[in-house]
Design a protein around this motif. Structure first.
Motif, short mmCIF file in Angstrom:
data_model
loop_
_atom_site.label_atom_id
_atom_site.label_comp_id
_atom_site.label_asym_id
_atom_site.label_seq_id
_atom_site.Cartn_x
_atom_site.Cartn_y
_atom_site.Cartn_z
N GLY A 153 98.75 92.31 119.36
CA GLY A 153 98.86 93.80 118.93
C GLY A 153 98.37 93.81 117.68
N LEU A 154 98.58 95.19 117.03
CA LEU A 154 98.18 95.48 115.84
C LEU A 154 98.67 94.87 114.77
N ILE A 155 100.12 94.76 114.94
CA ILE A 155 100.68 93.78 113.92
C ILE A 155 100.41 92.49 113.70
N GLY A 156 100.23 91.80 115.12
CA GLY A 156 99.75 90.52 115.21
C GLY A 156 98.38 90.29 114.30
N LEU A 157 97.53 91.43 114.56
CA LEU A 157 96.11 91.32 114.14
C LEU A 157 96.23 91.12 112.32
N LEU A 158 97.05 92.14 112.13
CA LEU A 158 97.08 92.32 110.47
C LEU A 158 97.80 90.89 109.98
N GLU A 159 98.65 90.50 110.65
CA GLU A 159 99.28 89.27 110.18
C GLU A 159 98.35 88.22 110.14
N THR A 160 97.33 87.87 111.16
CA THR A 160 96.74 87.06 111.43
C THR A 160 95.19 87.02 110.48
N TRP A 161 94.97 88.21 110.35
CA TRP A 161 93.47 88.23 109.37
C TRP A 161 93.94 88.47 107.97
N SER A 162 95.20 88.73 107.79
CA SER A 162 95.81 89.04 106.24
C SER A 162 96.40 87.45 105.68
N ALA A 163 96.50 86.53 106.85
CA ALA A 163 96.90 85.05 106.55
C ALA A 163 98.40 85.45 106.10
N ALA A 202 99.34 104.45 106.29
CA ALA A 202 99.11 103.30 105.50
C ALA A 202 98.89 102.09 106.34
N LEU A 203 99.56 101.82 107.29
CA LEU A 203 99.50 100.48 108.01
C LEU A 203 97.91 100.50 108.79
N LEU A 204 97.52 101.52 109.33
CA LEU A 204 96.17 101.55 109.79
C LEU A 204 95.19 101.74 108.78
N ALA A 205 95.53 101.90 107.72
CA ALA A 205 94.45 102.04 106.56
C ALA A 205 94.13 100.42 106.03
N LYS A 206 95.25 99.66 106.29
CA LYS A 206 95.13 98.37 106.27
C LYS A 206 94.17 97.66 106.84
N LEU A 207 94.42 98.01 108.23
CA LEU A 207 93.28 97.59 109.26
C LEU A 207 91.78 97.81 109.19
N SER A 208 91.58 99.21 108.49
CA SER A 208 90.23 99.39 108.06
C SER A 208 89.57 98.66 107.08
N ALA A 209 90.53 98.19 106.09
CA ALA A 209 90.08 97.52 104.95
C ALA A 209 89.80 96.08 105.25
N LEU A 210 90.83 95.63 106.43
CA LEU A 210 90.72 94.10 106.86
C LEU A 210 89.38 94.04 107.68
N LEU A 211 89.03 95.01 108.63
CA LEU A 211 87.85 94.99 109.37
C LEU A 211 86.67 94.74 108.59
N GLU A 212 86.47 95.70 107.52
CA GLU A 212 85.42 95.69 106.43
C GLU A 212 85.37 94.28 105.73
N ARG A 213 86.36 93.74 105.30
CA ARG A 213 86.16 92.47 104.61
C ARG A 213 85.78 91.25 105.65
N ARG A 214 86.68 91.34 106.92
CA ARG A 214 86.05 90.47 108.01
C ARG A 214 84.63 90.66 108.18
N PHE A 215 83.77 91.73 108.38
CA PHE A 215 82.42 91.88 108.63
C PHE A 215 81.69 91.17 107.52
N HIS A 216 81.98 91.37 106.18
CA HIS A 216 81.37 90.81 105.29
C HIS A 216 81.29 89.27 105.37
N ARG A 217 82.78 88.68 105.75
CA ARG A 217 82.76 87.19 105.97
C ARG A 217 82.00 86.87 107.10
N TYR A 218 81.67 87.41 108.22
CA TYR A 218 80.69 87.23 108.99
C TYR A 218 79.49 87.14 108.72
N ARG A 219 79.03 88.00 107.95
CA ARG A 219 77.54 88.42 107.75
C ARG A 219 77.32 87.19 106.62
N GLN A 220 78.24 86.71 105.98
CA GLN A 220 78.04 85.49 104.78
C GLN A 220 78.04 84.12 105.32
#
Length: 225
Positions: free
Chosen positions: A7-17, A168-186
């Motif tokens: 779920g959304l909280i699980g993704l945020l927890e995982t991607w945010s470590a 505010a919670l959904l805004a965190k998801l948007s920011a995490l997606l962008e950081r994840r994108f750059h991680r994959y590209r690099q």
């Protein structure tokens, strides 16, 4: 959402470590993180009007749509929209009958801009569909029974209180997606096709998060609780 997609909280927890607590907090502690003292005062002030809601029940008619079916259709429509493969410009020499083909991976020089636009388009579609349907569910509940009328009023009150925190919670998801994108590209070892899957899974998780209150209203309508 597939059973393998958190779920959304699980993704945020995982991607945010974020380290997940070994035990879930009790109900009161969970809500205290979202509702502050001013919210508690506002809720207390709204309770008298909610408890006095006594609209007479109206019998269901054959013409009245089934809210559970409508919810499932809404979920399927929005999930299908999220799962659509992105269509990106393709050079003229590789076009087939003048139709641009779906590209599973972004071009090497593509930045996050196209994903950001897709994210905004999907959010806009969810806003246009979910908000009106949630209001429709409240209206149906309000004319079904006094207890369900109270639930509809409570849902309106809680949406007003929790809306800002949810955004505010959904805004965190948007920011995490962008950081994840750059991680994959690099990282050459990471496939951009996998990021596309992550992107879709994140939006499906957001969809389910947005639909949770609506699903609660529909379940109450089904059971008459």
């Amino acid at each position: 959402m597939s059973s393998g997609t958190p779920g959304l909280i699980g993704l945020l927890e995982t991607w945010s470590a974020i380290e997940v607590r070994p035990t879930r907090p009790d109900w009161a502690l969970h809500w205290s993180a979202w509702l502050g003292p001013l919210d508690a005062i506002a809720l207390r002030g709204a309770l008298p009007a909610i408890t006095k809601a006594t609209k007479a029940a109206a019998p269901r008619t054959a013409q009245e749509p089934d809210l559970s079916q409508a919810l499932q259709q809404l979920r399927d429509d929005l999930t299908g929209f999220i799962r659509q493969a992105p269509v990106r410009p393709v050079p003229a020499q590789v076009r087939v009958a003048g139709i641009a083909q779906a590209a599973p991976e972004p071009a090497e020089d593509e930045d996050y801009g196209s994903y950001r636009q897709r994210y905004l388009d999907i959010q806009r579609r969810m806003d246009l569909r979910i908000g009106p349907f949630r209001q429709h569910c409240r209206e149906v509940l309000a004319r079904t029974s006094p207890r369900l009328s109270q639930l509809a009023l409570m849902d309106t009150t809680l949406e007003d209180m929790l809306g800002e925190r949810a955004q505010a919670l959904l805004a965190k998801l948007s920011a995490l997606l962008e950081r994840r994108f750059h991680r994959y590209r690099q990282d050459a070892a990471l496939s951009m096709a996998t990021f596309e899957q992550d992107f879709q899974d994140a939006l499906v998780a957001e969809l389910h998060f947005r639909l949770e209150p609506v699903a609660g209203l529909v379940e109450a309508w089904q059971t008459g609780a």
